[in-house]
Design a protein around this motif. Structure first.
Motif, PDB file in Angstrom:
ATOM      1  N   ILE A   1      16.053  77.004  72.439  1.00 45.46           N
ATOM      2  CA  ILE A   1      17.295  77.290  73.160  1.00 45.46           C
ATOM      3  C   ILE A   1      17.308  76.417  74.405  1.00 45.46           C
ATOM      4  O   ILE A   1      16.424  76.533  75.252  1.00 45.46           O
ATOM      5  CB  ILE A   1      17.389  78.786  73.533  1.00 45.46           C
ATOM      6  N   GLY A  56      22.074  84.781  77.574  1.00 45.78           N
ATOM      7  CA  GLY A  56      20.891  84.737  78.415  1.00 45.78           C
ATOM      8  C   GLY A  56      21.415  84.874  79.831  1.00 45.78           C
ATOM      9  O   GLY A  56      22.398  84.246  80.199  1.00 45.78           O
ATOM     10  N   THR A  72      21.299  76.388  70.514  1.00 44.47           N
ATOM     11  CA  THR A  72      20.028  76.684  69.846  1.00 44.47           C
ATOM     12  C   THR A  72      19.836  75.711  68.685  1.00 44.47           C
ATOM     13  O   THR A  72      20.763  75.464  67.917  1.00 44.47           O
ATOM     14  CB  THR A  72      20.022  78.136  69.345  1.00 44.47           C
ATOM     15  N   LYS A  93      10.283  69.205  75.068  1.00 49.35           N
ATOM     16  CA  LYS A  93       9.814  69.198  76.463  1.00 49.35           C
ATOM     17  C   LYS A  93      10.273  67.934  77.185  1.00 49.35           C
ATOM     18  O   LYS A  93      10.776  67.998  78.313  1.00 49.35           O
ATOM     19  CB  LYS A  93       8.282  69.296  76.470  1.00 49.35           C
ATOM     20  N   GLN A 145      13.048  69.766  79.597  1.00 47.69           N
ATOM     21  CA  GLN A 145      12.330  70.661  80.497  1.00 47.69           C
ATOM     22  C   GLN A 145      13.020  70.753  81.864  1.00 47.69           C
ATOM     23  O   GLN A 145      13.800  69.886  82.251  1.00 47.69           O
ATOM     24  CB  GLN A 145      10.869  70.238  80.654  1.00 47.69           C
ATOM     25  N   ALA A 190      13.952  74.945  78.637  1.00 51.45           N
ATOM     26  CA  ALA A 190      14.025  75.293  77.225  1.00 51.45           C
ATOM     27  C   ALA A 190      13.172  76.523  76.944  1.00 51.45           C
ATOM     28  O   ALA A 190      12.070  76.656  77.479  1.00 51.45           O
ATOM     29  CB  ALA A 190      13.538  74.134  76.358  1.00 51.45           C
ATOM     30  N   THR A 191      13.717  77.431  76.136  1.00 52.21           N
ATOM     31  CA  THR A 191      12.948  78.558  75.603  1.00 52.21           C
ATOM     32  C   THR A 191      12.683  78.250  74.142  1.00 52.21           C
ATOM     33  O   THR A 191      13.622  78.015  73.389  1.00 52.21           O
ATOM     34  CB  THR A 191      13.744  79.870  75.747  1.00 52.21           C
ATOM     35  N   VAL A 192      11.418  78.212  73.763  1.00 51.94           N
ATOM     36  CA  VAL A 192      11.048  77.770  72.421  1.00 51.94           C
ATOM     37  C   VAL A 192      10.093  78.786  71.790  1.00 51.94           C
ATOM     38  O   VAL A 192       9.183  79.271  72.456  1.00 51.94           O
ATOM     39  CB  VAL A 192      10.352  76.390  72.476  1.00 51.94           C
ATOM     40  N   PHE A 193      10.330  79.133  70.530  1.00 50.42           N
ATOM     41  CA  PHE A 193       9.337  79.967  69.841  1.00 50.42           C
ATOM     42  C   PHE A 193       9.227  79.544  68.386  1.00 50.42           C
ATOM     43  O   PHE A 193      10.178  79.039  67.790  1.00 50.42           O
ATOM     44  CB  PHE A 193       9.645  81.457  69.988  1.00 50.42           C
TER      45      PHE A 193
END
Ligand code: NI
Ligand code: NI
Ligand code: NI
Lengths: 107, 107, 107
Positions: free
Chosen positions: A7, A35, A43, A61, A65, A94-97
């Motif tokens: 995201i 968010g 996303t 990243k 970032q 960034a939110t990353v999973f």
């Protein structure tokens, strides 16, 4: 295989999509929002072999970032400049999973 | 339960949605884009019992797998036809992956 | 960490987004459609620590679970009212499932 979910801010989305294309990484782009701090976001989901997950993370990243940026403050409501000098603001992030993919098919 | 994720071309999306309805499979449709070869795509996510995953895969394959299609080439930029005969092109295709669902609720 | 996926009716989406903000839960909102009974829906994805999953589920249930509502029936096609009294209809409802997140990053 793994699924990488990322995201990012809308402002970084096109640059990130281009970086994926350049690296021949097939990323699917979802129109998202919300968010509580970031109103406009995008996303990406990327189904990829385990061996390339680090590469995907590094691209995300590199492009998106959190970083500082100088911005000239907007003109005040009464027409006077609120400040003559550019100020430093934080942009990006960034939110990353990652998740496990059980089976993968191409038809 | 399993989550089936299917990314298909926009041109196959409505037919696929109808096939899911006919089979009483609850599919949620996401507006997506990207992947470096397919600009207009749609993603479906389907949360379903393990026993029905094969059926879901078969429906996706039936509706949206890669196939050949004849197309009359468009008229050239200078007004002359670039070719009098229809040419064969490849359309469709689906990228599908399954994931494990830990817990499922309906409120 | 866990990923909570929640598909709710569009009519409950803004209230639910606000409830997440109030609880300081970062939810990403996806524009979705479909499912054979619910045409207009919204999907939220929430990456969250295991310890807070119950709290997230409770918020979703509180805001968007199926409930009865009184509605005045619309006027018939020939201009006559089809019924003078409000009727009870069912609104809302949420399909929710959780998944395991392998790795989580913030850049
Ligand atoms: Ni693998
Ligand atoms: Ni199961
Ligand atoms: Ni955890």
């Amino acid at each position: 295989m793994k699924l990488v979910n990322a995201i990012v801010q809308d402002k970084d989305a096109t640059k990130l999509a281009n970086a994926f294309v350049k690296a021949k990484i097939q990323a699917t782009r979802l129109a998202t929002s919300g968010g509580f701090l970031r109103s406009g976001n995008t996303t990406f989901i990327i189904a990829i072999d385990e061996e390339r997950v680090e590469e995907v993370l590094q691209i995300i990243k590199d492009v998106s970032q959190k970083r500082k940026q100088f911005m000239v403050p907007p003109i005040g409501v009464e027409g006077e400049r609120t400040g003559a000098f550019p100020v430093e603001i934080e942009v990006g992030g960034a939110t990353v999973f990652t998740q496990t993919i059980d089976d993968f098919y191409q038809f």
